[in-house]
Design an enzyme around this catalytic site. Structure first.
Site, PDB file in Angstrom:
ATOM      1  N   LYS A 170       0.868  -1.280  -0.153  1.00 58.99           N
ATOM      2  CA  LYS A 170      -0.067  -0.053   0.059  1.00 58.99           C
ATOM      3  C   LYS A 170       1.009   1.448   0.052  1.00 58.99           C
ATOM      4  CE  LYS A 170      -3.631   2.768   0.648  1.00 58.99           C
ATOM      5  NZ  LYS A 170      -4.585   2.695  -0.314  1.00 58.99           N
ATOM      6  N   LYS A 238      -0.476  11.510   5.586  1.00 55.86           N
ATOM      7  CA  LYS A 238      -0.236  10.300   6.642  1.00 55.86           C
ATOM      8  C   LYS A 238       0.605   8.935   5.969  1.00 55.86           C
ATOM      9  CE  LYS A 238      -3.292   7.465   6.961  1.00 55.86           C
ATOM     10  NZ  LYS A 238      -3.840   6.138   6.585  1.00 55.86           N
TER      11      LYS A 238
HETATM   12  P1  NAP Z   1     -12.507   8.494   7.639  1.00 57.37           P
HETATM   13  O1  NAP Z   1     -13.782   8.767   6.716  1.00 57.37           O
HETATM   14  O2  NAP Z   1     -11.897   9.496   8.444  1.00 57.37           O
HETATM   15  O3  NAP Z   1     -13.337   7.404   8.701  1.00 57.37           O
HETATM   16  C1  NAP Z   1     -12.579   6.883   9.634  1.00 57.37           C
HETATM   17  C2  NAP Z   1     -13.634   6.277  10.434  1.00 57.37           C
HETATM   18  O4  NAP Z   1     -12.736   5.727  11.760  1.00 57.37           O
HETATM   19  C3  NAP Z   1     -14.758   7.234  11.001  1.00 57.37           C
HETATM   20  O5  NAP Z   1     -15.898   6.999  10.868  1.00 57.37           O
HETATM   21  C4  NAP Z   1     -14.228   7.340  12.622  1.00 57.37           C
HETATM   22  O6  NAP Z   1     -15.211   8.044  13.338  1.00 57.37           O
HETATM   23  C5  NAP Z   1     -13.789   6.195  12.869  1.00 57.37           C
HETATM   24  N1  NAP Z   1     -12.722   5.988  14.090  1.00 57.37           N
HETATM   25  C6  NAP Z   1     -11.654   6.948  14.210  1.00 57.37           C
HETATM   26  N2  NAP Z   1     -11.062   6.385  15.660  1.00 57.37           N
HETATM   27  C7  NAP Z   1     -12.005   5.582  16.048  1.00 57.37           C
HETATM   28  C8  NAP Z   1     -12.053   5.046  17.306  1.00 57.37           C
HETATM   29  N3  NAP Z   1     -10.995   5.160  18.065  1.00 57.37           N
HETATM   30  N4  NAP Z   1     -12.902   3.990  17.074  1.00 57.37           N
HETATM   31  C9  NAP Z   1     -13.964   3.821  16.759  1.00 57.37           C
HETATM   32  N5  NAP Z   1     -13.990   4.456  15.287  1.00 57.37           N
HETATM   33  C10 NAP Z   1     -13.195   5.214  15.144  1.00 57.37           C
HETATM   34  O7  NAP Z   1     -11.500   7.642   6.771  1.00 57.37           O
HETATM   35  P2  NAP Z   1     -11.763   6.836   5.197  1.00 57.37           P
HETATM   36  O8  NAP Z   1     -11.326   7.631   4.279  1.00 57.37           O
HETATM   37  O9  NAP Z   1     -12.780   5.744   5.606  1.00 57.37           O
HETATM   38  O10 NAP Z   1     -10.270   5.820   5.614  1.00 57.37           O
HETATM   39  C11 NAP Z   1     -10.002   4.824   6.484  1.00 57.37           C
HETATM   40  C12 NAP Z   1      -8.663   4.105   6.241  1.00 57.37           C
HETATM   41  O11 NAP Z   1      -8.460   3.748   4.834  1.00 57.37           O
HETATM   42  C13 NAP Z   1      -7.597   5.185   6.428  1.00 57.37           C
HETATM   43  O12 NAP Z   1      -6.354   4.665   6.745  1.00 57.37           O
HETATM   44  C14 NAP Z   1      -7.205   5.602   4.910  1.00 57.37           C
HETATM   45  O13 NAP Z   1      -5.876   6.067   4.654  1.00 57.37           O
HETATM   46  C15 NAP Z   1      -7.524   4.326   4.251  1.00 57.37           C
HETATM   47  N6  NAP Z   1      -8.094   4.546   2.556  1.00 57.37           N
HETATM   48  C16 NAP Z   1      -8.863   5.580   2.117  1.00 57.37           C
HETATM   49  C17 NAP Z   1      -9.216   5.753   0.862  1.00 57.37           C
HETATM   50  C18 NAP Z   1     -10.306   6.564   0.624  1.00 57.37           C
HETATM   51  O14 NAP Z   1     -10.259   6.743  -0.780  1.00 57.37           O
HETATM   52  N7  NAP Z   1     -10.843   7.348   1.454  1.00 57.37           N
HETATM   53  C19 NAP Z   1      -8.716   4.440   0.040  1.00 57.37           C
HETATM   54  C20 NAP Z   1      -7.951   3.604   0.457  1.00 57.37           C
HETATM   55  C21 NAP Z   1      -7.474   3.621   1.869  1.00 57.37           C
HETATM   56  P3  NAP Z   1     -15.840   9.547  13.291  1.00 57.37           P
HETATM   57  O15 NAP Z   1     -17.135   9.268  12.713  1.00 57.37           O
HETATM   58  O16 NAP Z   1     -16.089   9.746  14.747  1.00 57.37           O
HETATM   59  O17 NAP Z   1     -14.791  10.294  12.785  1.00 57.37           O
END
Ligand code: NAP
Length: 297
Positions: A170, A238
């Protein structure tokens, strides 16, 4: 197989929904409530805490922002480790540090719990459509057990090697994506500032050797000035930090990655960290003193 899901953000929520649609019994948890309630309304159970999720699941998936979040959810109070039984599997699909992944896996192994790292590429759309690319590290037999779940979530599922190697893969992915976004941003701003219509330039480039998914999708976002995430710039910042740390321990200088890492940091410092990473074009346009047009800040 009973599946748990922690982290219901841009990626996690549609992934958990796809598992429900495929007929899995899914127990969920998230820091904020609305996404939990949305999934409960379509058939998920509310685990109440990471521990509650683990107690009801044979396989638990985490989809959290960064390394400290995965460590906290796994080993913090009411964490997954308190509920996971021997023989169960933690599948971390977040993008985090390969070194931290190996150490989380080693701690879980002491409790008889297996771990796979299975980060993804394909973005929000890939998560919604179940077409993610999934890069998996861990024991091959555990991978085979979990494979049916991966096949619901993604189309291109590749076992890379031992635990941690999914995250290495990744990091490589994020290097290619970041540098290509920067290249597309520079090309489109160059076109605009030199009097060539950037939309026509994009169209011409798409048919040649410079064509790419990023030119297609993010090039269009840049032309539209649409930087709603998608993938937040702070998360890509990050990811490049992780790539640079990994490269440093392997003795590999990553010059282009270091540059785009700094540019993403500048985007975050300007308060644009929650914009899509395609907003890199705003910095490029700003440095060029661009005063008008869709590519302007
Ligand atoms: P995001 O929208 O910020 O979602 C993260 C989720 O985790 C939020 O719902 C957050 O809750 C929850 N969370 C954070 N801390 C927590 C805790 N201690 N306990 C329970 N829930 C918690 O991020 P995302 O875009 O889905 O990305 C998630 C991961 O996938 C990351 O590592 C990112 O690098 C990777 N990724 C993302 C993409 C993309 O296109 N977005 C593509 C590939 C990989 P809240 O609702 O309270 O904020």
């Amino acid at each position: 197989m009973r599946v748990g899901f922690v982290g219901l953000g841009i990626m996690g929520k549609p992934m958990a929904r796809n598992l429900l649609r495929a007929g899995y019994a899914v127990t969920v948890h998230n820091r904020s409530r609305p996404s939990v309630e949305e999934l409960v309304a379509v058939g998920a159970a509310d685990g109440g805490s990471p521990r509650g999720v683990a107690e009801r699941s044979e396989v638990v998936i985490t989809m959290l922002p960064d390394t400290p979040d995965v460590e906290q959810v796994t080993f913090g109070p009411d964490g997954l480790a308190e509920g996971l039984r021997p023989g169960s599997v933690l599948v971390d699909m977040s993008t985090i540090s390969p070194a931290a992944t190996r150490s989380i896996a080693a701690r879980l192994a002491q409790r008889g719990v297996d771990m796979l790292d299975a980060p993804v590429s394909g973005g929000q759309r890939g998560a919604e459509e179940g077409t993610l690319s999934i890069m998996v590290g861990g024991d091959p037999q555990v991978f085979q057990r979990v494979r049916p779940i991966f096949e619901v979530l993604g189309k291109n599922v590749v076992h890379i090697g031992p635990v941690g190697s999914g995250q290495v893969c990744k990091a490589c992915n994020q290097v290619v994506v970041a540098l290509t976004i920067q290249a597309v941003a520079e090309a489109l701003v160059l076109a605009e500032r030199s009097g060539a219509d950037p939309a026509r330039v994009r169209r011409a480039l798409l048919g040649g050797f410079a064509g790419s998914r990023i030119l297609e999708v993010h090039g269009q976002r840049m032309l539209d000035g649409n930087h709603q995430p998608g993938f937040r710039a702070r998360l890509h910042h990050k990811d490049l930090r992780i790539a640079l740390e990994t490269a440093r321990s392997a003795g590999v200088p990553l010059l282009g990655t270091a540059l785009v890492h700094e540019l993403l940091g500048a985007l975050v410092a300007r308060g644009w960290g929650d914009l899509d990473h395609s907003a890199l074009v705003r910095l490029v346009a700003d440095l060029a003193g661009a005063g008008s047009g869709a590519l302007s800040p």
